[in-house]
Design a protein around this motif. Structure first.
Motif, PDB file in Angstrom:
ATOM      1  N   ARG A   1     -87.016  10.506  52.795  1.00  0.00           N
ATOM      2  CA  ARG A   1     -86.633  11.786  53.380  1.00  0.00           C
ATOM      3  C   ARG A   1     -87.811  12.745  53.251  1.00  0.00           C
ATOM      4  O   ARG A   1     -88.317  12.967  52.148  1.00  0.00           O
ATOM      5  N   GLU A   2     -88.234  13.261  54.388  1.00  0.00           N
ATOM      6  CA  GLU A   2     -89.382  14.181  54.432  1.00  0.00           C
ATOM      7  C   GLU A   2     -90.582  13.577  53.726  1.00  0.00           C
ATOM      8  O   GLU A   2     -91.217  14.198  52.863  1.00  0.00           O
TER       9      GLU A   2
ATOM     10  N   TYR B   1     -78.369  12.553  51.184  1.00  0.00           N
ATOM     11  CA  TYR B   1     -79.439  12.201  52.105  1.00  0.00           C
ATOM     12  C   TYR B   1     -79.078  10.946  52.913  1.00  0.00           C
ATOM     13  O   TYR B   1     -79.335  10.876  54.116  1.00  0.00           O
TER      14      TYR B   1
ATOM     15  N   ARG C   1     -76.151  11.975  55.188  1.00  0.00           N
ATOM     16  CA  ARG C   1     -76.596  13.024  56.114  1.00  0.00           C
ATOM     17  C   ARG C   1     -75.476  14.004  56.478  1.00  0.00           C
ATOM     18  O   ARG C   1     -75.380  14.470  57.619  1.00  0.00           O
TER      19      ARG C   1
END
Length: 445
Positions: free
Chosen positions: A371-372, A413, A416
């Motif tokens: 994530r990111e 995460y 979502r």
């Protein structure tokens, strides 16, 4: 894969033909004499199963502004079964609805057929079943009736079955088409507005090697029509099995499956599933079951054209991966990361009519999820399911359950949605009535 898929189907056809020849041999070799007394029976059974649920984090994490859901639904079924010498005809009707969902004055009905099939026994050990039917294999991890879902699951298929004292085998074949196909003179386009296979072939073998050791194998292929090129098929193959050891107090087992071929969308798949488990029955009506599920997934830190996400086909997930059903759609619910699910189930028989049960699950992603541009921790959370079961009589069973989830930020995460800091819980009350309404029996020569 189009070619290899049909090569598999050809092999299945050859095996089916051999089974038919073997069956006919038994038919002619074991014709009953005219003096054999034959029994006939016709049975009508019913099932009514209302269930009330409180949902406050069921299947997905609770958002900050959301309030709990509360509703009642039910399933009502009528089972009709006729049996005679080497023949069985079965049909069941069901009505599934949420209370208040339909105008009580409407003329629109909602009754549907859940199962309808004919089964002919070609010999004392071989039978063939044709029609809409439940397919239940082994512990229902790959093929199940999905009984928790009010609507259940059935398949339209032809099924050859062999059963003896030590050996049980099963061979299934199915080819699906949509409404209006009988008006078609060419092509076999199958583009329903729901996800379903076009072709299914599966074999099941259960061999009781000794009094304590049992070996099970399942091999299946399901084929899906390509969305763009209607004549192209994507065949997915799943092969593996399970070995069990059982004695008076112990139960040891390990299952393993490998998945290969193409996903329904045409991506190459190489995935695996492993499940070790041990069960021990203690004195004073205590039973412990300890195990784990390892379901492979994709490494998000590496680019690959191959999917490593295992899909448990048409099996039950509610029983294995927690009652709150956070992981039921694969690989979407796992975001392709796979899952490791260590679990501990505790059963206590308080009396002959009352059973208490506590299921505990730890959830980890099997592979890295990014994530990111940062790999998140693999620990997803803890779930505890508490269940009270009361068997009031032969026809009435009550289930009262409460579950809660303690998720981590990684779960948020992966899913979502929602906020992992909110309290996540779920409760239900379900009563099942299964009376036998009518039974007629007779004997004829």
């Amino acid at each position: 894969m189009f070619k290899s898929g049909f090569e598999v189907m050809e092999k299945v056809s050859v095996i089916t033909f051999i089974l038919l020849l073997f069956s006919f041999h038994h038919i002619f070799a074991q014709q009953p004499s005219d003096t054999v007394v034959q029994k006939r029976a016709f049975i009508i059974e019913a099932e009514f199963r209302p269930r009330t649920e409180y949902r406050n984090g069921y299947r997905q994490l609770k958002p900050d502004t959301a309030r709990p859901a509360f509703f009642t639904d039910h399933r009502s079924r009528i089972y009709l079964t006729y049996t005679t010498h080497r023949f069985l005809l079965h049909t069941s009707f069901q009505d599934v609805r949420v209370w208040g969902d339909q105008d009580p004055q409407t003329a629109n009905g909602s009754v549907q057929i859940f199962e309808t099939y004919a089964e002919s026994s070609l010999s004392d050990k071989i039978s063939v079943r044709i029609g809409r039917q439940k397919i239940i294999y082994d512990n229902e991890r790959l093929f199940a009736q999905n009984n928790w879902r009010q609507i259940g699951r059935a398949h339209e298929a032809v099924r050859f079955m062999y059963k003896s004292e030590k050996l049980e085998t099963d061979l299934i074949g199915a080819f699906n088409q949509e409404k209006g196909a009988n008006e078609r003179n060419f092509e076999t386009d199958y583009s329903p507005d729901f996800k379903n296979y076009k072709v299914l072939a599966a074999s099941f073998i259960k061999w009781k090697a000794t009094d304590k050791i049992t070996l099970i194998t399942i091999n299946a292929t399901d084929g899906f029509q390509d969305d763009s090129i209607k004549r192209e098929y994507h065949f997915r193959f799943t092969s593996g099995g399970r070995v069990t050891y059982t004695d008076i107090n112990h139960y040891l087992t390990v299952a393993a499956y490998y998945q290969y071929g193409k996903t329904p969308l045409g991506q190459t798949v190489k995935a695996y599933y492993v499940q070790p488990e041990v069960k021990y029955q203690f004195p004073h009506n205590f039973t412990f079951k300890l195990g784990a599920e390892i379901m492979s997934g994709d490494d998000a830190t590496k680019s690959s054209s191959v999917s490593h996400s295992f899909d448990p086909l048409y099996g039950v997930n509610h029983r294995f991966m927690g009652s709150m059903d956070y992981f039921t759609r694969f690989p979407g619910d796992l975001n392709n990361a796979g899952l490791i699910n260590p679990y501990l189930f505790i059963f206590y028989e308080l009396s002959k009519k009352i059973t208490l049960r506590a299921d505990s699950h730890l959830f980890y992603s099997q592979n890295d999820f990014v994530r990111e541009e940062t790999v998140i921790p693999k620990y997803l959370g803890f779930e505890n399911d508490l269940l009270f079961i009361f068997n009031a009589n032969k026809f009435t069973e009550l289930h009262l359950g409460y579950s809660y989830m303690l998720p981590t930020q990684s779960m948020q995460y992966i899913k979502r949605t929602g906020n992992y800091r909110n309290w996540q819980d779920w409760a239900f009350l379900m009563i099942t009535f299964t009376p036998e309404l009518f039974k007629w029996e007779s004997t004829v020569k």
